[in-house]
Write an enzyme that holds these catalytic residues in place. Structure first.
Site, PDB file in Angstrom:
ATOM      1  N   CYS A   1      -3.225   8.478   3.337  1.00 35.27           N
ATOM      2  CA  CYS A   1      -2.852   8.000   1.999  1.00 35.27           C
ATOM      3  C   CYS A   1      -4.004   8.163   1.034  1.00 35.27           C
ATOM      4  O   CYS A   1      -3.796   8.257  -0.174  1.00 35.27           O
ATOM      5  CB  CYS A   1      -2.448   6.544   2.074  1.00 35.27           C
ATOM      6  SG  CYS A   1      -3.673   5.548   2.934  1.00 35.27           S
TER       7      CYS A   1
ATOM      8  N   GLU B   1       0.880  -1.170   0.000  1.00 32.54           N
ATOM      9  CA  GLU B   1       0.000   0.000   0.000  1.00 32.54           C
ATOM     10  C   GLU B   1       0.910   1.210   0.000  1.00 32.54           C
ATOM     11  O   GLU B   1       1.531   1.516   1.011  1.00 32.54           O
ATOM     12  CB  GLU B   1      -0.871  -0.006   1.263  1.00 32.54           C
ATOM     13  CG  GLU B   1      -1.740  -1.235   1.444  1.00 32.54           C
ATOM     14  CD  GLU B   1      -2.901  -1.295   0.469  1.00 32.54           C
ATOM     15  OE1 GLU B   1      -3.296  -0.227  -0.037  1.00 32.54           O
ATOM     16  OE2 GLU B   1      -3.391  -2.402   0.199  1.00 32.54           O
TER      17      GLU B   1
END
Ligand code: NAP
Length: 530
Positions: free
Chosen positions: A300, A261
């Site tokens: 994020c 990720e």
């Protein structure tokens, strides 16, 4: 205070407590600059510890059914609920977050564990998962094949970024533990305190088998060297570190399964036809301002690019700027403060440099950095006020689409038509999340659905906001355990969460070929719904 008088946090690995023998790294309060605690993993026997984790933690977890492991998750959630006040205090001290932002990390984690506990309960008393149906390999079906998913015999090494010390831990650990796989978490050093405390509390409470949950704080040196072929590596962090990990022999030669990720330049798109003040326009403005400022933009999934029809560029700049102007920035201990700090002075410098870099190709539409901080010394505190940039010619500058400034910063861009907008969004080269803002009528729903499908190819999640769900939608950047988290391309190509889909990473799929009498005894007949 000398470094040696600052508390040194212990590591926990394979049922043993270990205090680092080096000087360690001191964690700081990003608002006040105070030294908090130290972390260190010097002297820790990683290969030996990992082996104990696999043998003790793994074996004990795999002996249980999914329902029993769901019970363990419920017990973990209770331990964390009991420690909630202490975790909020740690979060304020080490992450510099206001209460609402700490809640995203802490309550978001407890909620995620609860969701996996429920999903596990529904899996019942099985120890393996069915994967598809019987397929005949001989005439009349006297011989055939079934696929099963069995928990991997390795451990899950979970390496996390600094922005979610709690949620980042548990969104990885809950699916792994439910799968029967022990977890070693390596938190980002800057904010490791909350992760370490939560793991320690759960270990001290004795609600998990020894070795099921482990924490190594401080340097990452040697962690990947200790991985074996059946282990998994789940990484969240920057694309640069991800590239290093991909090349490591554990991954490149020993086939350790890896999930990444990474960073992402996410976008929000106001659909054509909106007018200043229309419901969709207002929903976009509100969400952009919220996303830019929640956790000081250190998510994020946060909106980094805002695309609006070209006639609305000025109106959108004004409306978003007006909302940002109301955001008070400073010490999260002061009740009037809406946005706290970045996690460190290093991040402060990186964000300031990122803004300067983007200003080289964009105009500044709102810059809150001139306002005084509340209760915080600007020479010490890692506080950056929100900055909205804009570019009237977004086709010209690749930087706008590839630069993730990990703070309260976004860039407004006009588009000519929907094809142009979609092309601009896709220049992010693969992102975690995109949100669309439109109306509720049938024609709008057609356009929203078509656009969502088109953008699904370059995103892990597309979030559609219309007036009917204004008060119901879960937020552009909020990662819900029921939905997939991850994204293609530059976002890392990973997949986390998504309900039971998260269990795939921690299971090995195998085909068993046999007579139906044998195959019918392997698993329940149908795979559970995700
Ligand atoms: P980072 O520098 O890549 O660090 C991430 C983690 O990797 C930290 O725990 C770090 O430990 C560790 N690490 C560093 N070098 C390593 C190595 N050689 N081997 C093993 N581990 C190593 O990223 P960050 O600055 O903490 O995080 C910010 C970035 O993460 C942003 O770009 C953000 O977009 C991204 N992010 C992505 C997601 C997502 O879900 N996609 C979520 C959150 C953040 P140390 O701290 O000890 O160096």
């Amino acid at each position: 205070m000398s470094a040696s008088t600052i508390e040194l946090l212990p590591n926990h690995l394979g049922g043993q407590r270990h205090v680092g023998t080096g000087a360690g790294t001191t964690l700081l309060d990003p608002v006040l600059g105070d030294a908090l605690v130290r972390v260190d993993a010097t002297g820790l026997d990683l290969p030996g510890g990992f082996e104990r984790v696999r043998r003790q933690g793994g074996a004990a977890l795999r002996a249980l059914t999914y329902r029993e492991r769901a019970g363990l998750l419920k017990a973990v959630a209770q331990v964390l609920q009991a420690g909630r006040d202490a975790y909020f205090a740690l979060s304020t001290a080490n992450s510099g977050t206001v209460k609402n932002d700490s809640a995203v990390d802490i309550d978001g984690a407890i909620y995620t564990i609860g969701v996996y506990a429920k999903l596990g309960e529904a899996l019942g008393d099985a120890r393996v998962l069915a994967d598809g149906e019987f397929v005949a390999l001989a005439k009349g079906g006297a011989f055939g094949s079934r696929h099963v998913q069995v928990p991997t015999r390795g451990l899950a090494l979970c390496i996390n970024a600094f922005n979610f010390p709690s949620w980042g831990l548990w969104e990885k650990a809950a699916p792994a533990l439910l799968s029967g796989v022990p977890v070693v978490v390596k938190p980002a050093t800057a904010t490791a305190w909350l992760t370490q405390r939560m793991v320690q509390d759960v270990i001290d409470a004795g609600v998990l088998p020894a070795g099921a949950l482990n924490v190594v704080c401080g340097s990452s040196a040697g962690l990947l060297d200790a991985l074996q072929p059946f282990d998994g590596l789940s990484f969240t962090g920057s694309a640069d570190t991800a590239a290093l990990l991909r090349r490591h022999p554990a991954v490149a030669e020993r086939s350790v399964r890896i999930n990444i990720e990474a960073d992402s330049v996410n976008s929000a798109l106001l659909m054509p036809g909106a007018t200043p003040g229309s419901a969709a326009f207002e929903l976009l403005v509100k969400e952009v301002a919220r996303e830019m400022t929640q956790k000081s933009g250190q998510k994020c999934t946060a909106i980094r690019r805002v695309l609006v029809p070209e006639a609305l560029y000025g109106a959108a700049a004004e409306a978003i700027g007006a909302r940002l102007a109301r955001v008070t920035v400073g010490n999260p201990r002061n009740e009037s403060v809406r946005m706290g700090a970045l996690v460190s002075r290093a991040q402060f410098d990186a964000v300031q440099a990122g803004i300067a870099q983007l200003q080289g190709v964009a105009e500044t539409l709102h810059d809150g950095r001139g306002a005084a901080l509340v209760d915080a010394d600007p020479a010490v505190a890692a506080c950056v006020a929100p900055v909205l940039l804009g570019s009237r010619d977004p086709d010209q500058h690749a930087l706008l689409h590839t630069t993730e400034v990990f703070g309260p910063v976004a860039t407004l861009m006009p588009y000519r038509d929907l094809d142009h907008a979609r092309a601009l969004v896709a220049r992010g080269e693969g992102s975690l999340a995109c949100s669309l803002y439109g109306e509720d009528d049938d024609a709008a729903a057609d356009a929203l659905a078509a656009t969502a499908l088109d953008l699904a190819a370059v995103h892990g999640r597309v979030h559609v906001v219309t007036p009917a769900v204004a008060a119901l939608h879960t937020g552009h950047g909020n990662v819900m355990p029921q939905s997939l988290h991850g994204g293609p391309g530059r976002a890392g190509g990973g997949e986390e969460l998504g309900g039971l889909r998260a269990l795939n990473f921690h299971h090995r799929r195998a085909a068993v070929q046999a007579a139906p009498t044998v195959l019918s005894r392997l698993t329940p007949p149908t795979p559970p719904a995700a």
